[in-house]
Motif scaffolding. Structure first.
Motif, mmCIF file in Angstrom:
data_model
loop_
_atom_site.group_PDB
_atom_site.id
_atom_site.type_symbol
_atom_site.label_atom_id
_atom_site.label_comp_id
_atom_site.label_asym_id
_atom_site.label_seq_id
_atom_site.Cartn_x
_atom_site.Cartn_y
_atom_site.Cartn_z
ATOM 1 N N HIS A 63 0.848 -1.207 0.000
ATOM 2 C CA HIS A 63 0.000 0.000 0.000
ATOM 3 C C HIS A 63 0.876 1.246 0.000
ATOM 4 O O HIS A 63 1.600 1.520 0.963
ATOM 5 N N HIS A 65 1.381 5.394 -2.200
ATOM 6 C CA HIS A 65 0.936 6.402 -3.163
ATOM 7 C C HIS A 65 2.241 7.021 -3.675
ATOM 8 O O HIS A 65 2.694 8.033 -3.138
ATOM 9 N N HIS A 208 -8.932 2.173 1.678
ATOM 10 C CA HIS A 208 -8.504 2.509 3.040
ATOM 11 C C HIS A 208 -9.670 2.224 3.978
ATOM 12 O O HIS A 208 -10.783 2.695 3.732
ATOM 13 N N HIS A 245 -4.656 -0.326 6.323
ATOM 14 C CA HIS A 245 -4.729 0.187 7.708
ATOM 15 C C HIS A 245 -5.451 -0.753 8.676
ATOM 16 O O HIS A 245 -4.814 -1.450 9.436
ATOM 17 N N ASP A 296 2.604 3.100 2.893
ATOM 18 C CA ASP A 296 1.762 4.270 2.659
ATOM 19 C C ASP A 296 2.625 5.301 1.944
ATOM 20 O O ASP A 296 3.809 5.077 1.665
HETATM 21 ZN ZN LIG Z 1 -2.962 5.379 1.852
#
Ligand SMILES: [Zn+2]
Length: 432
Positions: A63, A65, A208, A245, A296
């Motif tokens: 996960h 970005h 998420h 998460h 993340d």
């Molecule tokens: Zn995220």
């Protein structure tokens, strides 16, 4: 192209357990074609001396970005909602499409240099990221971030996502998930539509869920359920789902995640840094949930380094559970490799060093202080390594990094473009 990694220590699965031993690995084209036994007619163009080297399956960042890498260290020490809505969103609004390309390349550079070979990316700039992936040689699962309220099959973003997926099919290192952002940005009908379209198209969902206390409190106030129940009720879990998460989860939520075979990506650094807490990983593992690991984005982590993440994952839970047995180095290593592969629907292709699997490997130096002495190397990977030990990286049978030189990305150019971008966006430190 044939590659032999000769007489190196390597982490191989034996009866489901990762075991370290001395092996030679034969690579032809994009695949591992032999371990210790040289296949008939095999021809090596490249031989890598395995002396003082440890070969591991490439780490899988489940996960992130990547395009947000230019936002590293520009929104710190803020509450989650202030971080997201007052700082990150306004910067996002100023981004040009090409900024995402350079941001993603920066994130990918950091990942390659710390042994990650595949990442699962959620974002809004698909074309720029797929272009960056095609050039970098990494493997990636790309998820278009989707937000909305109604059940609307004409939704512009949804249809853009479908077009982007068609476009990306020309690169076999790319795969796609749908990325409805979160329950607090997607109405129940919109989520139901995403699930319906994902089912029709044979896609998974990357979302998420239950990241912050505020999210869970608002969900209870507005919908009288937890974010996990909200996603369940909208049909999200009827397709293969990766939930990032899952920090604020109840025992019932964990049961739902296990029953519906949802893969959970824990992001310890990001969750801790934003003051959100930490996911109950040992409890989820005990319930049979497939737990994998992610960084993340660099805007919240502020790193894309999976070694750092492995260290946090083990230490946080040992510390908070007050028992060092609640998560082992072996489990952490699986979480960072094969569990991520399974979550991304690629358990048969990547995530471990086995004949017939894709050659996605990281080669670490053992003749460096952090890895010396070479006692328990699985423990060393989890507790001692920083990522700087990664010497070479092979993805899809291609040597992407050799002796720390990334062959596919012009590093200097990336740094130049990022510096210029940060000046333009007002992110550069004014004191320099
Ligand atoms: Zn995220």
């Amino acid at each position: 192209m044939g590659i032999i990694i000769k007489d190196a220590l390597a982490v191989l699965p034996v009866n489901g357990e990762d075991v370290i031993g001395k092996h030679s690995i034969y690579i032809d084209g994009d695949k591992i074609v032999g371990i210790d036994n040289e296949p008939e007619g095999f021809k090596a163009d490249t031989t890598i001396d395995g002396k003082d080297r440890l070969v591991i399956p490439g780490l899988i960042n489940a996960h992130t970005h990547t395009y947000m890498s230019m936002m590293r260290n520009c929104a710190d020490d803020l509450s989650f909602m202030d971080w997201l809505f007052k700082t990150i969103d306004p910067i996002e609004g100023q981004l040009r499409d090409e900024d995402a390309y350079w941001g993603s390349l920066l994130g990918q550079l950091e990942m390659i240099k710390s042994g990650t070979t595949m990442f699962n990316d959620q974002q809004m700039h698909i074309h720029q990221t797929t272009k960056a992936v095609m050039e970098s040689g990494m493997r990636a699962s790309i998820c278009r971030g989707l937000v909305g309220g109604e059940y609307d099959r004409n939704d512009v973003r949804l249809n853009q996502a479908l077009e982007e997926i068609e476009d990306g099919k020309k690169c076999d290192r790319l795969s796609f998930f749908f990325g409805p952002h979160a329950p607090y940005t997607c109405g129940p009908e919109y989520l139901r539509m995403c699930a319906d379209v994902a089912k029709e198209k044979g896609l998974g969902i990357h979302i998420h869920l239950s990241e912050s206390v505020t999210e869970s409190e608002n969900m209870m106030k507005d919908h009288n359920c937890t974010p996990i129940e909200y996603a369940l009720n909208a049909g999200v879990f009827d397709v293969p789902t990766i939930a990032a998460h899952c920090v604020q989860v109840t025992p019932d939520d964990i049961k739902i995640l296990a029953d519906k075979k949802v893969s959970v990506v824990t992001n310890p650094a990001s969750n801790m840094k934003l003051g959100n807490g930490f996911a109950p990983v040992p409890e989820m593992m005990a319930a049979g949930v497939n737990v994998c690991l992610g960084t993340d984005g660099a805007a919240s982590n502020n790193s894309q380094n999976m070694f750092r993440e492995m260290g946090y994952l083990s230490l946080i839970h040992k510390g908070t559970h007050k028992t060092p047995q609640c998560i082992s180095a072996k489990e952490v290593f699986k979480i960072a490799t094969i569990n991520g592969a399974k979550a991304l629907g690629k358990g048969d292709e990547i995530g471990s060093i086995e004949v017939g699997k894709k050659a996605d490997l990281a080669i670490l130096r053992l003749d460096v202080p952090s890895m010396m002495p070479n006692n328990n190397l699985l423990a060393a990977l989890c507790y001692s390594a920083s990522g700087s030990e990664v010497d070479s990286v092979i993805i899809n049978g291609q040597i992407i990094m050799e002796k720390r030189e990334v062959k596919t990305i012009d590093e200097e150019r990336v740094y130049f473009e990022i510096r210029e971008m940060c000046k333009r966006l007002g992110l550069a430190d004014k004191t320099y």
